[in-house]
Design a protein around this motif. Structure first.
Motif, mmCIF file in Angstrom:
data_model
loop_
_atom_site.group_PDB
_atom_site.id
_atom_site.type_symbol
_atom_site.label_atom_id
_atom_site.label_comp_id
_atom_site.label_asym_id
_atom_site.label_seq_id
_atom_site.Cartn_x
_atom_site.Cartn_y
_atom_site.Cartn_z
ATOM 1 N N ARG A 115 -31.645 -25.095 17.732
ATOM 2 C CA ARG A 115 -30.426 -24.490 18.277
ATOM 3 C C ARG A 115 -29.271 -25.459 18.205
ATOM 4 O O ARG A 115 -29.435 -26.636 18.547
ATOM 5 C CB ARG A 115 -30.648 -24.048 19.721
ATOM 6 N N LEU A 157 -21.868 -7.532 15.149
ATOM 7 C CA LEU A 157 -23.077 -8.202 14.683
ATOM 8 C C LEU A 157 -23.675 -7.408 13.540
ATOM 9 O O LEU A 157 -23.648 -6.168 13.549
ATOM 10 C CB LEU A 157 -24.123 -8.311 15.807
ATOM 11 N N HIS A 171 -34.034 -16.601 10.694
ATOM 12 C CA HIS A 171 -35.453 -16.681 11.085
ATOM 13 C C HIS A 171 -36.273 -16.356 9.842
ATOM 14 O O HIS A 171 -36.253 -15.227 9.357
ATOM 15 C CB HIS A 171 -35.728 -15.693 12.219
ATOM 16 N N SER A 180 -34.381 3.092 11.120
ATOM 17 C CA SER A 180 -33.865 1.770 10.763
ATOM 18 C C SER A 180 -34.581 0.648 11.522
ATOM 19 O O SER A 180 -34.313 -0.531 11.272
ATOM 20 C CB SER A 180 -32.363 1.697 11.039
ATOM 21 N N VAL A 235 -37.206 -2.180 12.569
ATOM 22 C CA VAL A 235 -37.978 -3.085 11.705
ATOM 23 C C VAL A 235 -38.905 -3.944 12.567
ATOM 24 O O VAL A 235 -38.486 -4.468 13.607
ATOM 25 C CB VAL A 235 -37.053 -4.015 10.890
ATOM 26 N N TRP A 275 -33.807 -17.566 24.478
ATOM 27 C CA TRP A 275 -32.403 -17.867 24.165
ATOM 28 C C TRP A 275 -31.702 -16.540 23.883
ATOM 29 O O TRP A 275 -32.128 -15.783 23.011
ATOM 30 C CB TRP A 275 -32.305 -18.768 22.926
ATOM 31 N N ASN A 295 -28.300 -14.065 23.017
ATOM 32 C CA ASN A 295 -26.944 -13.870 22.514
ATOM 33 C C ASN A 295 -26.617 -12.395 22.664
ATOM 34 O O ASN A 295 -27.171 -11.557 21.950
ATOM 35 C CB ASN A 295 -26.832 -14.315 21.059
ATOM 36 N N LEU A 338 -23.007 -4.179 21.932
ATOM 37 C CA LEU A 338 -23.913 -3.138 21.437
ATOM 38 C C LEU A 338 -25.245 -3.673 20.939
ATOM 39 O O LEU A 338 -26.198 -2.916 20.787
ATOM 40 C CB LEU A 338 -23.237 -2.353 20.294
ATOM 41 N N LEU A 339 -25.289 -4.956 20.630
ATOM 42 C CA LEU A 339 -26.530 -5.579 20.173
ATOM 43 C C LEU A 339 -26.795 -6.835 20.992
ATOM 44 O O LEU A 339 -25.864 -7.563 21.340
ATOM 45 C CB LEU A 339 -26.440 -5.966 18.681
ATOM 46 N N VAL A 384 -29.417 -10.251 20.885
ATOM 47 C CA VAL A 384 -30.373 -11.012 20.083
ATOM 48 C C VAL A 384 -31.071 -12.020 20.991
ATOM 49 O O VAL A 384 -30.410 -12.882 21.581
ATOM 50 C CB VAL A 384 -29.659 -11.748 18.924
ATOM 51 N N VAL A 428 -34.151 -14.895 21.110
ATOM 52 C CA VAL A 428 -35.106 -15.713 20.356
ATOM 53 C C VAL A 428 -35.955 -16.452 21.381
ATOM 54 O O VAL A 428 -35.412 -17.123 22.273
ATOM 55 C CB VAL A 428 -34.387 -16.701 19.419
ATOM 56 N N THR A 436 -38.034 -13.256 17.300
ATOM 57 C CA THR A 436 -36.685 -12.723 17.446
ATOM 58 C C THR A 436 -36.799 -11.251 17.825
ATOM 59 O O THR A 436 -37.423 -10.473 17.098
ATOM 60 C CB THR A 436 -35.894 -12.846 16.131
ATOM 61 N N VAL A 494 -34.358 -8.002 18.724
ATOM 62 C CA VAL A 494 -32.983 -7.487 18.757
ATOM 63 C C VAL A 494 -32.992 -6.115 19.422
ATOM 64 O O VAL A 494 -33.812 -5.256 19.076
ATOM 65 C CB VAL A 494 -32.380 -7.384 17.339
ATOM 66 N N GLN A 538 -30.597 -2.727 20.849
ATOM 67 C CA GLN A 538 -29.360 -1.993 20.585
ATOM 68 C C GLN A 538 -29.077 -1.051 21.747
ATOM 69 O O GLN A 538 -29.995 -0.420 22.282
ATOM 70 C CB GLN A 538 -29.508 -1.197 19.280
ATOM 71 N N LEU A 557 -34.558 -2.739 18.324
ATOM 72 C CA LEU A 557 -34.188 -2.466 16.934
ATOM 73 C C LEU A 557 -35.042 -3.295 15.977
ATOM 74 O O LEU A 557 -35.376 -2.845 14.879
ATOM 75 C CB LEU A 557 -32.711 -2.827 16.734
ATOM 76 N N LEU A 558 -35.369 -4.525 16.382
ATOM 77 C CA LEU A 558 -36.078 -5.452 15.501
ATOM 78 C C LEU A 558 -37.006 -6.337 16.311
ATOM 79 O O LEU A 558 -36.627 -6.836 17.373
ATOM 80 C CB LEU A 558 -35.067 -6.353 14.774
#
Lengths: 135, 135
Positions: free
Chosen positions: A45, A79, A117, B33, B35, B72, B74, B78-79, B81, B83, B101, B103, B105, B114-115
């Motif tokens: 980080r 994003l 990542h 969409s 993942v 961590w 962020n 709307l999104l 993240v 980690v 990670t 993510v 939404q 989302l991910l």
């Protein structure tokens, strides 16, 4: 300044191929919240830790080839999340297929990298012809 | 409905521990969409493929323990993240430390996944005491 996440991503892989630490770091946000996970690696980080990792990778004396492609995109207003393949070719030995998530953030009118990542994929789960969709 | 990314993330790990496919999929966006990358795995996209992977994992008969922490964050409008680390404990054998990670939404007034990108970490790069920050 990168007008789109795609421009920032292209600059990232261009800097990787040229082993140019300054060009690489110009793609990343100048912010301590940035995160980088190299394949099998610990989370890194912040600008200092991430710059040091690239200096080490580029300075290792091994010219590592890289292709990136087959990108799945999810784009929001601030994003952008890209999930793609990397195909890494070391000077000797087997090429490696890597799954990668790249997240870009719009800041001060341009797109910069917030997260990288990368993780190895089992050979058994690799596409049979990874070259086709990669560039 | 999850009021925050943290609530969605807690529901994800709760569904994982209970090996509940329906509860797991209620955390994800109902969208093609989405993942998911399991450790060492190929990219999976869309509800059908991701549901099938969880059905296989939860149906394998192996009760896999999981702790998640050291997050961590962020957060955008709307999104979001995240980690973090996962600490996976199989019924037999070595525990594994995973970098992840997640993510999320904001959609229709609630946060959904989302991910999910999970990848193994070399033992050499693991924190010396992963238990401390994980829950």
């Amino acid at each position: 300044m990168f007008a789109t996440p795609e421009e920032a991503e292209e600059a990232y892989y261009d800097a990787f191929r040229r082993r140019d630490v300054d060009a690489m770091m110009s793609v990343w946000l100048d912010d301590d919240s940035i995160v980088c996970i190299h394949p099998m690696g610990e989370r890194l980080r912040g600008v200092h830790a991430i710059r040091a990792s690239w200096r080490q990778i580029f300075g290792s004396g091994h010219a590592l080839g890289i292709r990136h492609g087959d990108v799945w995109r999810n784009q929001g207003p601030l994003l952008a999340v890209h999930v793609a393949h990397e195909y890494l070719t070391p000077p000797q030995g087997e090429a490696a297929l890597v799954a990668v998530t790249n997240v870009f953030q719009l800041a001060d009118g341009g797109w910069r990298m917030l997260l990288h990542h990368a993780s190895p994929m089992d050979a058994g789960s690799a596409p049979s012809s990874p070259g086709g969709a990669l560039h």
